[in-house]
Design a protein around this motif. Structure first.
Motif, mmCIF file in Angstrom:
data_model
loop_
_atom_site.group_PDB
_atom_site.id
_atom_site.type_symbol
_atom_site.label_atom_id
_atom_site.label_comp_id
_atom_site.label_asym_id
_atom_site.label_seq_id
_atom_site.Cartn_x
_atom_site.Cartn_y
_atom_site.Cartn_z
ATOM 1 N N SER A 229 0.833 -1.200 0.000
ATOM 2 C CA SER A 229 0.000 0.000 0.000
ATOM 3 C C SER A 229 0.864 1.244 0.000
ATOM 4 O O SER A 229 1.736 1.406 0.857
ATOM 5 N N VAL A 230 0.634 2.122 -0.977
ATOM 6 C CA VAL A 230 1.383 3.388 -1.025
ATOM 7 C C VAL A 230 0.376 4.521 -1.134
ATOM 8 O O VAL A 230 -0.809 4.292 -1.417
ATOM 9 N N GLY A 231 0.854 5.753 -0.922
ATOM 10 C CA GLY A 231 -0.089 6.828 -1.165
ATOM 11 C C GLY A 231 0.204 8.176 -0.594
ATOM 12 O O GLY A 231 0.759 8.328 0.490
ATOM 13 N N SER A 232 -0.221 9.172 -1.373
ATOM 14 C CA SER A 232 -0.272 10.590 -1.028
ATOM 15 C C SER A 232 -0.946 11.211 -2.245
ATOM 16 O O SER A 232 -0.862 10.648 -3.345
ATOM 17 N N THR A 233 -1.610 12.327 -2.072
ATOM 18 C CA THR A 233 -2.276 12.934 -3.233
ATOM 19 C C THR A 233 -1.277 13.247 -4.355
ATOM 20 O O THR A 233 -1.533 12.919 -5.519
ATOM 21 N N PRO A 234 -0.096 13.836 -4.049
ATOM 22 C CA PRO A 234 0.808 14.128 -5.185
ATOM 23 C C PRO A 234 1.329 12.875 -5.889
ATOM 24 O O PRO A 234 1.373 12.839 -7.124
ATOM 25 N N THR A 235 1.718 11.839 -5.110
ATOM 26 C CA THR A 235 2.266 10.662 -5.807
ATOM 27 C C THR A 235 1.159 9.868 -6.498
ATOM 28 O O THR A 235 1.396 9.251 -7.540
ATOM 29 N N ALA A 236 -0.050 9.889 -5.938
ATOM 30 C CA ALA A 236 -1.171 9.229 -6.630
ATOM 31 C C ALA A 236 -1.395 9.889 -7.987
ATOM 32 O O ALA A 236 -1.602 9.230 -9.004
ATOM 33 N N ARG A 249 -3.453 5.030 -1.838
ATOM 34 C CA ARG A 249 -4.293 5.808 -0.931
ATOM 35 C C ARG A 249 -4.130 7.306 -1.254
ATOM 36 O O ARG A 249 -3.018 7.763 -1.564
ATOM 37 N N ALA A 250 -5.218 8.049 -1.155
ATOM 38 C CA ALA A 250 -5.154 9.512 -1.295
ATOM 39 C C ALA A 250 -6.459 10.062 -0.752
ATOM 40 O O ALA A 250 -7.486 9.370 -0.772
ATOM 41 N N GLY A 251 -6.418 11.296 -0.252
ATOM 42 C CA GLY A 251 -7.625 11.850 0.346
ATOM 43 C C GLY A 251 -7.910 13.286 -0.027
ATOM 44 O O GLY A 251 -8.996 13.621 -0.491
ATOM 45 N N VAL A 252 -6.914 14.144 0.104
ATOM 46 C CA VAL A 252 -7.172 15.577 -0.038
ATOM 47 C C VAL A 252 -7.578 15.943 -1.468
ATOM 48 O O VAL A 252 -8.274 16.938 -1.692
ATOM 49 N N PHE A 253 -7.178 15.114 -2.439
ATOM 50 C CA PHE A 253 -7.521 15.368 -3.850
ATOM 51 C C PHE A 253 -9.043 15.472 -4.062
ATOM 52 O O PHE A 253 -9.496 16.094 -5.010
ATOM 53 N N MET A 254 -9.847 14.819 -3.200
ATOM 54 C CA MET A 254 -11.315 14.839 -3.384
ATOM 55 C C MET A 254 -11.838 16.266 -3.348
ATOM 56 O O MET A 254 -12.756 16.613 -4.076
#
Lengths: 394, 394
Positions: A229-236, A249-254
């Motif tokens: 599992s990887v994730g951050s809005t910029p790397t996503a 995983r990403a969240g703030v992009f929503m």
């Protein structure tokens, strides 16, 4: 304290007058169509890369938003507090990872959720935590699932991806102790400081490589590692290849925000969240417009101060959401915002008499959202079509 | 949404185990004995100066704290939102000023409170606001009381104290329009940037002089000005003479915080508010201790960054509340704090294994408090003797 039926709560809570300019200020506005478009775009991108999507619910903290972001009502999803895990479990979410290194004193709450059939996994990076989790697994007879946190970029927590001895010791301690090793989890937090697309793609590749290295180490030692599992809005957003990764995983992009816009991960026109505020005064000699949204409504987040374009406490828009040229919240007290032109701006100060309404785009959606307990959801005609509650706390 | 009987709510909410180290983290701790001592000290100082005390309730937003701070259960008190006014009115407070320039669209809520017998006054500094208030007074038949906001130091809002034409025009517009002119109100907000006692005393004297000038102008024009209200924690603390002033307002001094300590207005050992946190990991090569209190629990306030001593996101103390030498929250993510020694510190990093508890003193009590919905009140033995709810929102 939270309703299990947010849709009902929302309907009964709707203001008598649904025009957005009839709302009491300051308050949060949410453009649901933009949320849906942001989610659709991310989903299509990740589907193209062949990985599952585990939305991070820490930005929205709202079941209504979660249902837009998740691929199914049961999840998967990521949470940042056990309060979120409990709230989303009430709302039917069953597959969650609690993404903050587990404190031994929190294990009883984790087990209580798992006893209700919720597949809640925890993360850790130390032998002390692994021992506590294994002891809890033996006490409860429940093989608690664990992801080992691996350090992608020196940002915060995690075992170094090349530290095979530590990884294998943790994995053995967990599996031999009675817990279940579910995989590895990384977060490329330093990517938030980047803005060049090539550098962001490189950060995503570094995150992927660290994840695969750690997973290969565990598997090479005969340990299971089904989840990578990887994730951050910029790397996503900027990942080009996710070979070996199982989920992003990403969240703030929503919602998007000005900070993410500064990194290039979202466009300003895609930001779904804003704060509605009212003009309450002027200091004309100084070029100041005083509004009733201070840092209490906007948050103290000044993340864009470090970026190429400093947005103050937020970018000021008209009621339709269109930014006024170079108009920002230049300073903020608890309940006062000082709106002024950016230093060196050529635009003129707009004429905004006392009582005028403006919308302010936030520096950081997670921080601004947390200052409020509900979203006023706008339809395309600018009417409030729903109120979506959100939670805070731990 | 708020209980009218916070004492009952508090009792029923008490944790089964009253030891502070049994609490779930992060959470707010409040040392009620320190709050009482801070209030007693301020009251004695203001009594000596011959002025009434109107505590500002925007920091605590708690009826239990308000009852300690106010001279009587009915007030006087100052609030920063109409939500506070409504909550404190439910709790029996009857004399309040809403201290943010009134927006015309908020007058219906003001009138609703006044119709219930609450003496709620508003402030303003523009003819548009005065016209709206006067119209509301005529519509409701209630002579709404108004204080004209006067600019003490160029900080934010207010009519210039020497602008006699503007002051008299506002005063006449209000009284002739059907509202009641109750006086003038000033806030020396720029005093927060000072730390030298002489400069602070001078700021208090400038605030007093501006207030008296404006009051004299109104009275000289035959207008009433019974109330001359000034206030800020630094000027309240350092005022030496308040001739002509009728009341002083201050709020953050009740709790104190690192920013106020940096100005000299409070001592670090008098800070009553802290965040309880748990160690969840280490990055030993970097000298980092990771805790479960990030900016969500501490707030994004970095006010001390501008002061002589930068306290990061907060100063780290042991469970008894004693600071570790030079140990601060050096950085913060949403739910993670990175505890480290201050740059250049000679002290050694304390041994704090996973699961250890620490207390973090806040940069800004108003901002940190707002991230939480309750105070865990400690008695002198370190047990949780009560839970005091607090409100947020507008």
């Amino acid at each position: 304290m939270q309703s299990n039926e947010p849709d009902h709560a929302a309907r009964s809570d709707l203001p008598a007058d649904p025009r957005r300019d009839a709302l009491q200020t300051p308050c949060l506005l949410l453009d649901a169509a933009k949320v849906r478009a942001n989610v659709d775009r991310m989903r299509a991108h990740l589907t193209g890369l062949g990985v599952a999507f585990r939305p991070h619910l820490k930005t929205a903290k709202s079941l209504d938003v979660a249902r837009i972001a998740m691929t199914a009502p049961e999840g998967p999803a990521m949470v940042s507090t056990l309060r979120e895990a409990e709230y989303f479990a009430e709302g039917g979410v069953r597959d969650m990872i609690y993404g903050v290194g587990i404190a031994p004193a929190k294990l009883a709450r984790v087990s209580a959720l798992r006893a209700r059939g919720i597949d809640l996994a925890v993360i850790l990076d130390s032998p002390e935590q692994a021992e506590a989790v294994a002891a809890q697994a033996r006490t409860t007879g429940d093989a608690l699932p664990v992801l080992i946190e691996v350090d992608a970029d020196g940002h915060r927590s995690g075992v170094a991806p090349g530290d095979a001895a530590a990884l294998v010791a943790l994995g053995r301690g967990l599996t031999e102790g009675g817990a279940a090793l579910r995989g590895v989890l990384l977060h490329a937090g330093d990517s938030y400081a980047l803005s060049d697309p090539e550098a962001l793609a490189a950060a995503a590749e570094a995150e992927r490589r660290a994840a695969v290295t750690a997973a290969d180490t565990l598997r090479g030692a005969g340990l299971p590692c089904p989840v990578v599992s990887v994730g951050s809005t910029p790397t996503a957003r900027f990942a080009r290849d996710l070979t070996g990764v199982t989920e992003m995983r990403a969240g703030v992009f929503m919602f998007g925000d000005l900070y993410q816009a500064g990194t290039g991960a979202v466009a300003v026109e895609d930001i779904a969240l804003s704060v509605l505020a009212t003009v309450i005064g002027h200091q004309r000699a100084k070029g100041w417009i005083i509004v009733d949204a201070g840092w209490m409504a906007l948050s103290r987040d000044r993340g864009t101060a470090k970026q190429a374009v400093d947005q103050g406490y937020g970018l000021v828009c008209d009621l339709s959401g269109r930014p006024y040229p170079d108009l920002i919240v230049a300073d903020a007290n608890q309940e006062h915002g000082i709106v002024a032109l950016r230093r060196g701006a050529k635009a003129a100060l707009p004429d905004l008499p006392v009582g005028s309404r403006i919308r302010i785009l936030p520096n950081h959606a997670c921080a601004t959202g947390a200052q409020h307990d509900r979203y006023h959801v706008l339809d395309e005609g600018g009417r409030v079509s729903a109120i979506w509650p959100r939670i805070n706390g731990w």
